[in-house]
Scaffold this motif. Sequence first.
Motif, PDB file in Angstrom:
ATOM      1  N   GLY A 157       0.778  -1.221   0.000  1.00 49.58           N
ATOM      2  CA  GLY A 157       0.000   0.000   0.000  1.00 49.58           C
ATOM      3  C   GLY A 157       0.810   1.271   0.000  1.00 49.58           C
ATOM      4  N   ASN A 158       2.146   1.148  -0.110  1.00 54.15           N
ATOM      5  CA  ASN A 158       3.002   2.329  -0.142  1.00 54.15           C
ATOM      6  C   ASN A 158       3.027   2.928  -1.539  1.00 54.15           C
ATOM      7  OD1 ASN A 158       3.848   1.898   2.602  1.00 54.15           O
ATOM      8  ND2 ASN A 158       5.179   0.258   1.845  1.00 54.15           N
ATOM      9  N   LEU A 159       2.851   4.247  -1.624  1.00 54.26           N
ATOM     10  CA  LEU A 159       2.875   4.905  -2.925  1.00 54.26           C
ATOM     11  C   LEU A 159       4.258   4.798  -3.563  1.00 54.26           C
ATOM     12  CD1 LEU A 159       0.841   8.188  -2.274  1.00 54.26           C
ATOM     13  CD2 LEU A 159       0.137   6.204  -3.602  1.00 54.26           C
ATOM     14  N   LEU A 160       4.267   4.560  -4.878  1.00 56.86           N
ATOM     15  CA  LEU A 160       5.528   4.526  -5.610  1.00 56.86           C
ATOM     16  C   LEU A 160       6.032   5.948  -5.813  1.00 56.86           C
ATOM     17  CD1 LEU A 160       4.693   1.572  -6.124  1.00 56.86           C
ATOM     18  CD2 LEU A 160       5.530   1.838  -8.475  1.00 56.86           C
ATOM     19  N   SER A 161       7.339   6.103  -5.741  1.00 50.28           N
ATOM     20  CA  SER A 161       7.936   7.407  -6.043  1.00 50.28           C
ATOM     21  C   SER A 161       7.892   7.634  -7.543  1.00 50.28           C
ATOM     22  CB  SER A 161       9.379   7.433  -5.544  1.00 50.28           C
ATOM     23  OG  SER A 161      10.178   6.521  -6.292  1.00 50.28           O
ATOM     24  N   GLU A 162       8.160   8.856  -7.960  1.00 52.41           N
ATOM     25  CA  GLU A 162       8.179   9.162  -9.388  1.00 52.41           C
ATOM     26  C   GLU A 162       9.214   8.298 -10.104  1.00 52.41           C
ATOM     27  OE1 GLU A 162       6.409  11.119 -11.354  1.00 52.41           O
ATOM     28  OE2 GLU A 162       5.042  11.692  -9.734  1.00 52.41           O
ATOM     29  N   GLU A 163      10.392   8.089  -9.454  1.00 51.99           N
ATOM     30  CA  GLU A 163      11.443   7.284 -10.077  1.00 51.99           C
ATOM     31  C   GLU A 163      11.010   5.825 -10.214  1.00 51.99           C
ATOM     32  OE1 GLU A 163      11.832   9.255  -7.492  1.00 51.99           O
ATOM     33  OE2 GLU A 163      13.003  10.926  -8.346  1.00 51.99           O
ATOM     34  N   GLN A 164      10.373   5.269  -9.170  1.00 53.01           N
ATOM     35  CA  GLN A 164       9.917   3.885  -9.235  1.00 53.01           C
ATOM     36  C   GLN A 164       8.824   3.704 -10.289  1.00 53.01           C
ATOM     37  OE1 GLN A 164       8.867   3.734  -5.048  1.00 53.01           O
ATOM     38  NE2 GLN A 164      10.456   2.159  -4.658  1.00 53.01           N
ATOM     39  N   LEU A 165       7.922   4.677 -10.369  1.00 49.48           N
ATOM     40  CA  LEU A 165       6.858   4.602 -11.357  1.00 49.48           C
ATOM     41  C   LEU A 165       7.412   4.668 -12.767  1.00 49.48           C
ATOM     42  CD1 LEU A 165       3.902   4.537 -12.168  1.00 49.48           C
ATOM     43  CD2 LEU A 165       3.793   7.010 -11.785  1.00 49.48           C
ATOM     44  N   GLN A 166       8.363   5.568 -12.994  1.00 48.05           N
ATOM     45  CA  GLN A 166       8.950   5.692 -14.325  1.00 48.05           C
ATOM     46  C   GLN A 166       9.693   4.421 -14.715  1.00 48.05           C
ATOM     47  OE1 GLN A 166       8.370   8.460 -16.360  1.00 48.05           O
ATOM     48  NE2 GLN A 166       9.106   6.955 -17.852  1.00 48.05           N
TER      49      GLN A 166
END
Length: 358
Positions: A157-166
């Motif tokens: 349930g932890n939000l992905l960071s912009e780097e992880q999402l990319q």
Amino acid sequence: MNPYIYLRSLRHAEHTVFGVQNGQKFYTDVQFNRKQAYSSGQQVKRSIMDMLTSSLNVMPAPITFNWVIKKEGKTLDASQREAWAPCDPSYVDQLLGGYMKAEKDNSVIKRRSPLSISAMRPLHPLLGGLEQEGELSTFDRTSHPNHHPVRVSDEKGNLLSEEQLQEFLDTTGRNLSNRLLVKEASRASGLFVYDVCVDLRTLFCVSTNKLEPELSTEIKDKLLAEGWIETSNVFGPCLLAPKAERERYIPALAHTLINWRITSNQSRTFSLMETLALAISDNANHLAGAIRARLDEEIERKAHPYLDYDAGAKLFVTYPAEGYIRGAINPTADALQRAEQDIAQRLRDFDYENQVAG
């Protein structure tokens, strides 16, 4: 006088759902091997009781929901037990809908409803059924992508960071849009009937038989204080609701038996479920003859709805019937209002206070 009133109503349902939680309920007709959508008698009864209390502008009987908290070691757990009805016929939904309460000492108080209500099911296996829209439909908000956010998280349930999402997008080539695929349920369409039998002997009478109790001593004393009348019917001694209450309930009941609507499902699949015809009689066999279906003599596995004005029941036909039934004679705009008046008069004509000859 026959102590029963029988009613059959024919409705047209269009692309709707009678039950939502697990999809449209159905059974399979054994003769024609077709799936038949239906609304259970319990669901029909619940809808009738809901509309009855609304029409009278009264609250339904308060139901007590019982939970038991158990402690096992350091862990607390909750289990739900049987709900309790007040078993008080001064509430109209208890008087007409019946009730049961089983105490832990095995004492049982119960009243059988004076209304016997069938499931709402197709008039004939070939005149109603199920349609499947497909496995999936779309909950789509892609027309305003900046207004409807997309939230991406990991398994915890932890939000992905912009780097992880990319990194995910670059690695998989996936698209994460604001569109959701929703599994579709089947829909019901066709001509449906439901039947009601009203037992006038017990409609407003509650038994005071102590061997099969319908009332506790406290409730019996309360009803007597409220003006209920001690009398007898064919089942033995009973209490009769005051005449003023009976006169208040009769027109509401007559209206509700005809005009009820399913109250648990129509937020997303509304259908008018308009009434096409209604038959009333004191003989159940007359209903089956008055509103029925006929198999086509030339086309295999085809049936037609049929209204028989000489079958013994009193028929009331509405304008929409002309669109579905050949030979729908003399439909009228006030058919249902006249049917209400007929039912109400039959209810008033019964001698509730003198059921047993002296």
